[in-house]
Design a protein around this motif. Structure first.
Motif, PDB file in Angstrom:
ATOM      1  N   PHE A  78      59.047  46.756  74.446  1.00  0.00           N
ATOM      2  CA  PHE A  78      59.942  47.906  74.548  1.00  0.00           C
ATOM      3  C   PHE A  78      59.878  48.731  73.262  1.00  0.00           C
ATOM      4  O   PHE A  78      59.678  48.192  72.177  1.00  0.00           O
ATOM      5  CB  PHE A  78      61.386  47.455  74.743  1.00  0.00           C
ATOM      6  CG  PHE A  78      61.688  46.823  76.075  1.00  0.00           C
ATOM      7  CD1 PHE A  78      60.683  46.465  76.969  1.00  0.00           C
ATOM      8  CD2 PHE A  78      63.010  46.575  76.452  1.00  0.00           C
ATOM      9  CE1 PHE A  78      60.971  45.878  78.191  1.00  0.00           C
ATOM     10  CE2 PHE A  78      63.305  45.994  77.668  1.00  0.00           C
ATOM     11  CZ  PHE A  78      62.292  45.646  78.529  1.00  0.00           C
ATOM     12  N   THR A  79      60.069  50.040  73.417  1.00  0.00           N
ATOM     13  CA  THR A  79      60.098  50.935  72.263  1.00  0.00           C
ATOM     14  C   THR A  79      61.284  51.879  72.391  1.00  0.00           C
ATOM     15  O   THR A  79      61.426  52.554  73.412  1.00  0.00           O
ATOM     16  CB  THR A  79      58.808  51.756  72.169  1.00  0.00           C
ATOM     17  OG1 THR A  79      57.684  50.877  72.085  1.00  0.00           O
ATOM     18  CG2 THR A  79      58.833  52.653  70.934  1.00  0.00           C
ATOM     19  N   ILE A  80      62.108  51.920  71.366  1.00  0.00           N
ATOM     20  CA  ILE A  80      63.236  52.846  71.343  1.00  0.00           C
ATOM     21  C   ILE A  80      62.871  54.030  70.463  1.00  0.00           C
ATOM     22  O   ILE A  80      62.197  53.889  69.426  1.00  0.00           O
ATOM     23  CB  ILE A  80      64.517  52.144  70.832  1.00  0.00           C
ATOM     24  CG1 ILE A  80      65.742  53.053  71.010  1.00  0.00           C
ATOM     25  CG2 ILE A  80      64.368  51.691  69.383  1.00  0.00           C
ATOM     26  CD1 ILE A  80      67.062  52.343  70.713  1.00  0.00           C
ATOM     27  N   SER A  81      63.293  55.207  70.897  1.00  0.00           N
ATOM     28  CA  SER A  81      63.032  56.403  70.110  1.00  0.00           C
ATOM     29  C   SER A  81      64.149  57.407  70.347  1.00  0.00           C
ATOM     30  O   SER A  81      64.945  57.250  71.279  1.00  0.00           O
ATOM     31  CB  SER A  81      61.668  57.011  70.481  1.00  0.00           C
ATOM     32  OG  SER A  81      61.654  57.388  71.838  1.00  0.00           O
ATOM     33  N   ARG A  82      64.199  58.420  69.515  1.00  0.00           N
ATOM     34  CA  ARG A  82      65.218  59.455  69.713  1.00  0.00           C
ATOM     35  C   ARG A  82      64.587  60.814  69.496  1.00  0.00           C
ATOM     36  O   ARG A  82      63.634  60.959  68.748  1.00  0.00           O
ATOM     37  CB  ARG A  82      66.430  59.246  68.801  1.00  0.00           C
ATOM     38  CG  ARG A  82      66.346  59.931  67.432  1.00  0.00           C
ATOM     39  CD  ARG A  82      65.538  59.127  66.463  1.00  0.00           C
ATOM     40  NE  ARG A  82      65.408  59.768  65.172  1.00  0.00           N
ATOM     41  CZ  ARG A  82      64.357  60.500  64.814  1.00  0.00           C
ATOM     42  NH1 ARG A  82      63.371  60.690  65.654  1.00  0.00           N
ATOM     43  NH2 ARG A  82      64.321  61.030  63.607  1.00  0.00           N
ATOM     44  N   ASP A  83      65.135  61.801  70.177  1.00  0.00           N
ATOM     45  CA  ASP A  83      64.682  63.180  70.044  1.00  0.00           C
ATOM     46  C   ASP A  83      65.902  63.984  69.634  1.00  0.00           C
ATOM     47  O   ASP A  83      66.771  64.277  70.456  1.00  0.00           O
ATOM     48  CB  ASP A  83      64.107  63.678  71.380  1.00  0.00           C
ATOM     49  CG  ASP A  83      63.499  65.064  71.260  1.00  0.00           C
ATOM     50  OD1 ASP A  83      63.996  65.892  70.469  1.00  0.00           O
ATOM     51  OD2 ASP A  83      62.534  65.340  71.981  1.00  0.00           O
ATOM     52  N   ASN A  84      65.962  64.313  68.354  1.00  0.00           N
ATOM     53  CA  ASN A  84      67.140  65.006  67.844  1.00  0.00           C
ATOM     54  C   ASN A  84      67.299  66.389  68.462  1.00  0.00           C
ATOM     55  O   ASN A  84      68.414  66.843  68.697  1.00  0.00           O
ATOM     56  CB  ASN A  84      67.053  65.122  66.326  1.00  0.00           C
ATOM     57  CG  ASN A  84      67.236  63.782  65.647  1.00  0.00           C
ATOM     58  OD1 ASN A  84      67.487  62.777  66.297  1.00  0.00           O
ATOM     59  ND2 ASN A  84      67.076  63.750  64.342  1.00  0.00           N
ATOM     60  N   ALA A  85      66.197  67.047  68.735  1.00  0.00           N
ATOM     61  CA  ALA A  85      66.262  68.402  69.295  1.00  0.00           C
ATOM     62  C   ALA A  85      66.847  68.383  70.699  1.00  0.00           C
ATOM     63  O   ALA A  85      67.590  69.288  71.089  1.00  0.00           O
ATOM     64  CB  ALA A  85      64.883  69.035  69.300  1.00  0.00           C
ATOM     65  N   LYS A  86      66.507  67.337  71.466  1.00  0.00           N
ATOM     66  CA  LYS A  86      66.985  67.245  72.846  1.00  0.00           C
ATOM     67  C   LYS A  86      68.226  66.373  72.964  1.00  0.00           C
ATOM     68  O   LYS A  86      68.785  66.225  74.050  1.00  0.00           O
ATOM     69  CB  LYS A  86      65.883  66.683  73.745  1.00  0.00           C
ATOM     70  CG  LYS A  86      64.663  67.579  73.855  1.00  0.00           C
ATOM     71  CD  LYS A  86      63.638  66.974  74.806  1.00  0.00           C
ATOM     72  CE  LYS A  86      62.420  67.874  74.943  1.00  0.00           C
ATOM     73  NZ  LYS A  86      61.404  67.295  75.861  1.00  0.00           N
ATOM     74  N   ASN A  87      68.640  65.766  71.850  1.00  0.00           N
ATOM     75  CA  ASN A  87      69.799  64.868  71.857  1.00  0.00           C
ATOM     76  C   ASN A  87      69.650  63.761  72.900  1.00  0.00           C
ATOM     77  O   ASN A  87      70.537  63.545  73.736  1.00  0.00           O
ATOM     78  CB  ASN A  87      71.088  65.634  72.092  1.00  0.00           C
ATOM     79  CG  ASN A  87      71.808  65.933  70.784  1.00  0.00           C
ATOM     80  OD1 ASN A  87      71.214  65.921  69.710  1.00  0.00           O
ATOM     81  ND2 ASN A  87      73.099  66.175  70.878  1.00  0.00           N
TER      82      ASN A  87
ATOM     83  N   TYR B 133      65.727  48.339  65.521  1.00  0.00           N
ATOM     84  CA  TYR B 133      65.884  46.901  65.727  1.00  0.00           C
ATOM     85  C   TYR B 133      65.617  46.568  67.194  1.00  0.00           C
ATOM     86  O   TYR B 133      65.924  47.361  68.076  1.00  0.00           O
ATOM     87  CB  TYR B 133      67.305  46.458  65.361  1.00  0.00           C
ATOM     88  CG  TYR B 133      67.685  46.777  63.934  1.00  0.00           C
ATOM     89  CD1 TYR B 133      68.205  48.020  63.596  1.00  0.00           C
ATOM     90  CD2 TYR B 133      67.518  45.838  62.911  1.00  0.00           C
ATOM     91  CE1 TYR B 133      68.541  48.323  62.288  1.00  0.00           C
ATOM     92  CE2 TYR B 133      67.860  46.134  61.608  1.00  0.00           C
ATOM     93  CZ  TYR B 133      68.373  47.378  61.301  1.00  0.00           C
ATOM     94  OH  TYR B 133      68.709  47.685  60.006  1.00  0.00           O
ATOM     95  N   TYR B 134      65.059  45.383  67.416  1.00  0.00           N
ATOM     96  CA  TYR B 134      64.780  44.907  68.778  1.00  0.00           C
ATOM     97  C   TYR B 134      65.232  43.468  68.932  1.00  0.00           C
ATOM     98  O   TYR B 134      65.166  42.678  67.981  1.00  0.00           O
ATOM     99  CB  TYR B 134      63.287  44.973  69.092  1.00  0.00           C
ATOM    100  CG  TYR B 134      62.698  46.351  69.129  1.00  0.00           C
ATOM    101  CD1 TYR B 134      61.967  46.855  68.058  1.00  0.00           C
ATOM    102  CD2 TYR B 134      62.876  47.167  70.248  1.00  0.00           C
ATOM    103  CE1 TYR B 134      61.431  48.130  68.093  1.00  0.00           C
ATOM    104  CE2 TYR B 134      62.336  48.445  70.297  1.00  0.00           C
ATOM    105  CZ  TYR B 134      61.615  48.918  69.203  1.00  0.00           C
ATOM    106  OH  TYR B 134      61.079  50.186  69.243  1.00  0.00           O
TER     107      TYR B 134
END
Length: 128
Positions: A68-77, A59-60
């Protein structure tokens, strides 16, 4: 318990880009939401973006959509906010937030009071 540490803020000119990161430690669950909020001097804290830890829902705020772009990296938390085409009105302290209540209600993602943990904030200043 969840600990959040933001980094990546700074002083840039209008039209530039910045990348904010939020390092997450502690308990995370795929259904939980992570959010970015910001607060400018004299103003209330406002929603910027949110992502479900599983990555399935994003959501934005209208004011940042397309920039803007939000993202997540599960491996790096980590949760990242890529900010492009910055404007002076984007100037604020940016906060990373985590909810651990599992409310799973889309209308809650924009509400600061629905998040349980907050980082210390990182300053973003955009000059004209």
């Amino acid at each position: 318990q969840v600990q959040l540490v933001e980094s990546g803020g700074g002083l840039v000119q209008a039209g530039s880009s910045l990348r904010l990161s939020c390092a997450v430690s502690g308990r995370t669950v795929s259904s939980y939401f992570m959010g970015w909020f910001r607060q400018a001097p004299g103003k209330d804290r406002e929603f910027v973006a949110a992502i479900r830890w599983s990555g399935g829902s994003i959501y934005y705020a209208d004011s940042v959509k397309g920039r803007f772009t939000i993202s997540r990296d599960n491996a790096k938390n980590t949760v990242t906010l890529q900010m492009n085409s910055l404007k002076p009105e984007d100037t604020a302290v940016y906060y990373c937030a985590a909810e651990t209540s599992g409310w799973g209600i889309p209308s809650f993602v924009t509400r600061a009071d629905k998040y349980d943990y907050w980082g210390q904030g990182t300053q973003v200043t955009v000059s004209s």
